[in-house]
Design a protein around this motif. Sequence first.
Motif: not given
Length: 113
Positions: A1-9
């Motif tokens: 599952m992709p890390n949503p925090g990564l995209k947000r950062f």
Amino acid sequence: MPNPGLKRFQQTLYKYGADAILTHREMKGRDERGQPVMEDTQHSIKVFFHVNTGNERLIIGQHVVDYDAYALTIRDLEVDEGDKLEVGGREYTVSLIIPNRTHQELHLKRVRT
């Protein structure tokens, strides 16, 4: 599952981050004597940048580490200790890299000229 925090950062960094130039040293091969041939490559990047006010220290295990500044950047940026980072016309050497889930924290020492 992709890390949503990564995209947000990454989105926040590219919107609000400071412009910087990373000079990364890479081995491009070997010469006729077998010695490594190194080449510097420059990349324009975005960072969240903070200059140490003089009383900040980083504690890693049992060691206290001094630093002049730190920068937060994307997690998959290719960077090594000893690389140079220029921010706001000042040059720093990467002295420590701390990987996190969403980014890398680069601890920097100012290059005095």
